[in-house]
Scaffold this motif. Structure first.
Motif, PDB file in Angstrom:
ATOM      1  N   UNK A   1      30.487  54.789  34.316  1.00 35.08           N
ATOM      2  CA  UNK A   1      30.574  53.808  33.230  1.00 35.08           C
ATOM      3  C   UNK A   1      29.959  54.357  31.945  1.00 35.08           C
ATOM      4  N   UNK A   2      28.813  54.995  32.069  1.00 35.85           N
ATOM      5  CA  UNK A   2      28.156  55.547  30.883  1.00 35.85           C
ATOM      6  C   UNK A   2      29.003  56.645  30.245  1.00 35.85           C
TER       7      UNK A   2
ATOM      8  N   UNK B   1      27.009  50.134  24.822  1.00 29.53           N
ATOM      9  CA  UNK B   1      28.305  50.781  25.002  1.00 29.53           C
ATOM     10  C   UNK B   1      29.427  49.814  25.352  1.00 29.53           C
ATOM     11  N   UNK B   2      29.076  48.606  25.824  1.00 28.29           N
ATOM     12  CA  UNK B   2      30.089  47.668  26.299  1.00 28.29           C
ATOM     13  C   UNK B   2      29.843  46.266  25.751  1.00 28.29           C
TER      14      UNK B   2
ATOM     15  N   UNK C   1      31.833  54.880  28.484  1.00 26.51           N
ATOM     16  CA  UNK C   1      31.372  54.183  27.293  1.00 26.51           C
ATOM     17  C   UNK C   1      31.102  55.099  26.121  1.00 26.51           C
ATOM     18  N   UNK C   2      30.675  56.316  26.394  1.00 24.98           N
ATOM     19  CA  UNK C   2      30.362  57.265  25.316  1.00 24.98           C
ATOM     20  C   UNK C   2      31.605  57.911  24.726  1.00 24.98           C
ATOM     21  N   UNK C   3      32.726  57.794  25.434  1.00 25.19           N
ATOM     22  CA  UNK C   3      33.945  58.467  24.996  1.00 25.19           C
ATOM     23  C   UNK C   3      34.781  57.646  24.029  1.00 25.19           C
ATOM     24  N   UNK C   4      34.483  56.365  23.847  1.00 28.06           N
ATOM     25  CA  UNK C   4      35.390  55.496  23.099  1.00 28.06           C
ATOM     26  C   UNK C   4      34.634  54.355  22.447  1.00 28.06           C
ATOM     27  N   UNK C   5      35.368  53.552  21.660  1.00 27.29           N
ATOM     28  CA  UNK C   5      34.776  52.358  21.070  1.00 27.29           C
ATOM     29  C   UNK C   5      34.431  51.372  22.178  1.00 27.29           C
ATOM     30  N   UNK C   6      33.614  50.398  21.849  1.00 29.38           N
ATOM     31  CA  UNK C   6      33.105  49.474  22.860  1.00 29.38           C
ATOM     32  C   UNK C   6      34.220  48.823  23.671  1.00 29.38           C
ATOM     33  N   UNK C   7      34.127  48.954  24.987  1.00 29.52           N
ATOM     34  CA  UNK C   7      35.063  48.286  25.886  1.00 29.52           C
ATOM     35  C   UNK C   7      34.487  46.946  26.318  1.00 29.52           C
ATOM     36  N   UNK C   8      35.367  46.045  26.728  1.00 24.54           N
ATOM     37  CA  UNK C   8      34.955  44.720  27.187  1.00 24.54           C
ATOM     38  C   UNK C   8      34.839  44.741  28.706  1.00 24.54           C
TER      39      UNK C   8
END
Length: 398
Positions: free
Chosen positions: A70-71, A103-104, A74-81
């Protein structure tokens, strides 16, 4: 940007934790509206949403591996839901709040309330806040409380529930255990005296499966109830005290009123489902439970015109969506989870409550399905194959 157009693809991905029937409904509701979905799963057999064309699935083995992946995501892209499909994932997210919240997108401000809801050991404190009718319930956390007085305060039959569903040292393979007499209750408490802090015991309100109604919906970040969907259970598995297997969309003003009152009393925000049972003796609906997440049958609300995952997603990324209203659900749409309902049918048939032709005629009315989707068939084919294999093994084993 209106992400409800199938042609649009939103840069914010959705991350679904758990790819069973619940996760499958969430993924389809989002994916059909242009949202890219990443899903995490453990079991190849039960988590059939991993096969959906709307999901990029990622397997994990341990909680540490899930957190690591998950981390990285999360660091690879804009904030996911984030979407949690069970209490264990809510607990996981809350336990790792400090690492995940930057990150989320999630209801991070509701952490304390969510803990209180998913921890059945805090049931009594929660229902005091909810301030709605509920069955008599006892727990065993309080020191110095006379066990005999507690037991005598209950009327049988009653139901024993684990504080944490995944950690159930008493009940075994069944989710709940029914105790029918006071003598049986006394024996149970004596035998399990060392594990009483792991359970709660609740009086049973005598009912049929179709006496159970629930509301599922979404309260936005400003505390506004954006959508509410009302359902009447018809069958569940296990019969009497299990999860929905066959249900129909049906508005109920009293249940909706109680749901709104409960949500307002605790200041709830986020996705929820809240369940009630009708008490024929006292002629009122009684509260059973609330869950701060998507409901198992969330595909039902989507098929009835209320797409709860997309409403929640829009709120998290700041997109206003006024097309969804709490009052516009399509009525009398039947929903089916076949795997659970066939189990419910066999149990009820053994008790003389239903015959095959009744069951068959009932499911012919279904227009909303837990697994089947004509544009996303692979999960259905895989689920059907597993069902046939299990049926074959049962026949061979006789």
């Amino acid at each position: 940007m209106n992400i409800n157009s199938k042609k649009d693809v939103c840069p914010n991905k959705a991350v679904v934790l758990g790819l069973g029937v619940n996760g499958l409904g969430v993924a389809r509701s989002l994916g059909k509206n242009g949202v890219q979905v990443v899903g995490f799963y453990q079991s190849k057999d039960t988590e059939i949403a991993r096969l959906s064309k709307y999901v990029k699935s990622i397997k994990y083995v341990s909680k540490d591996e899930l957190l690591h992946k998950l981390l990285m995501l999360g660091r690879e892209q804009s904030k996911s839901v984030l979407f949690c499909t069970s209490d264990k994932y809510i607990q996981f997210v809350l336990d790792n709040k400090e690492k995940l919240e930057k990150l989320f997108c999630y209801n991070w401000t509701e952490v304390d309330l969510y803990r209180k809801i998913i921890d059945k050991g805090k049931y009594l404190a929660l229902i005091e806040l909810l301030n709605i009718p509920h069955p008599k319930t006892i727990t065993f956390f309080e020191g110095g409380i006379d066990l005999e007085n507690k037991i005598n305060s209950l009327q049988c039959p009653c139901i024993v529930k684990p504080i944490i569903a995944e950690k159930n040292p008493i009940i075994g393979f069944e989710k709940n255990r029914i105790i029918y007499t006071k003598e049986e209750l006394v024996r149970f408490v004596k035998i399990n005296s060392k594990n009483l802090a792991s359970i709660l015991i609740q009086e049973i309100i005598q009912h049929d499966d179709n006496d159970i109604l629930y509301c599922t919906g979404y309260v936005d970040h400003q505390g506004v109830l954006k959508a509410l969907f009302s359902v009447q259970k018809i069958r569940q598995y296990l019969p009497g005290y299990g999860v929905t297997s066959f249900a129909v969309s049906k508005k109920n003003n009293e249940v909706e009123k109680l749901s709104r009152r409960a949500l307002n009393n605790i200041g709830f925000k986020g996705l929820f489902d809240i369940e009630f049972v009708y008490d024929n003796k006292n002629e009122q609906y009684q509260y059973i439970e609330i869950n701060p997440r998507t409901h198992l049958a969330n595909s039902h609300s989507t098929d009835c015109g209320i797409n709860l995952p997309i409403i929640a997603y829009n709120d998290f990324i700041g997109v206003s969506n006024c097309s969804e209203k709490a009052s516009n659900q399509t009525e009398n749409v039947y929903w089916l989870n076949f795997d659970n309902d066939i189990g419910s049918f066999y149990r009820r048939r053994e008790d003389g409550d239903i015959v095959f032709i009744q069951w068959l005629l009932s499911i012919l009315r279904v227009r909303s399905f837990a697994v089947f989707d004509r544009v996303d068939l692979l999960p259905f084919f895989f689920s059907s194959w597993l069902f046939l294999l299990k049926a074959l093994f049962r026949v061979i084993g006789r």
